[in-house]
Design an enzyme around this catalytic site. Structure first.
Site: not given
Ligand code: ADP
Length: 191
Positions: A14, A89, A128, A134, A146
């Site tokens: 993404k 999400r 990554r 991270r 996740r």
């Molecule tokens: P990825 O898509 O690789 O999981 P992101 O950077 O989108 O990485 O998200 C990393 C973390 O941030 C998620 O595992 C969650 O803990 C938190 N997070 C991000 N966006 C949201 C969201 N919309 N709602 C709840 N938690 C979120």
């Protein structure tokens, strides 16, 4: 306005595809993961609230996420549209987003969902983790959590947009440029 939800599991690409779409269509990137990481690096109260959830691979509570997004939308003007990356999400987040955008008269045009199988995702995330540092990308157990959270809480969001006739699924495996070509083709056909 062109408002796109870029959807898919962790590691689907993404972030990579967002950058290219932003450059092509002059859009504003709204990545909740990036916004949280910025808050954490700046040590804000919101960052402190989000950090423990993120480190475990759990979702940050809806009210925290929605408040942050509302703020970002309020403080961005004169854009051609948004790419929502990693948001919504949960179905509650999707409903809240619809409400905010409805008030502005600028609804979501479409959801593009990147489809990638789990073995490939795990491989990409561990790679990554080695370069980005991270913490949520370095432990296979946290990554599996996740995926489980995604299956349980996030996949219903695709059904939510499908019911509105806005869901398009895109094969997310192959070269970055060929995936980008699939995405732009879907946008051109539907904008
Ligand atoms: P990825 O898509 O690789 O999981 P992101 O950077 O989108 O990485 O998200 C990393 C973390 O941030 C998620 O595992 C969650 O803990 C938190 N997070 C991000 N966006 C949201 C969201 N919309 N709602 C709840 N938690 C979120």
């Amino acid at each position: 306005m062109l408002n796109i939800v870029l959807f898919g599991p962790p590691g689907a690409g993404k972030g990579t595809q967002s950058e290219k779409l932003i450059a092509r269509y002059n859009l504003t990137h709204l990545s909740t993961g990036d916004l949280f990481r910025k808050h954490i690096s700046e040590g804000t109260p919101l960052g402190r609230k989000a950090q423990q959830y993120m480190d475990e691979g759990n979702l940050v509570p809806d009210e925290v996420v929605i408040g942050m997004v509302e703020d970002k939308l309020k403080n961005t003007s004169g854009t051609a549209g948004f790419i929502f990356d990693g948001f919504p999400r949960t179905v509650a987040q999707a409903r809240a987003l619809d409400k905010i955008l409805e008030a502005n008269g600028t609804p979501i045009n479409l959801m593009l969902a990147l489809s990638v199988d789990e073995a490939e995702l795990l491989d990409r995330l561990l790679k990554r983790g080695k370069v980005s540092g991270r913490p949520d990308d370095q432990d296979p157990e946290k990554i599996k959590n996740r995926f489980a959270v995604y299956a349980r809480e996030t996949t219903p969001v695709a059904e939510y947009y499908q019911a509105q006739g806005k869901l398009i699924t895109i094969e997310g495996v192959g070269g970055i440029d060929s995936i980008f070509a699939r995405l732009t083709e879907a946008i051109e056909a539907n904008k």
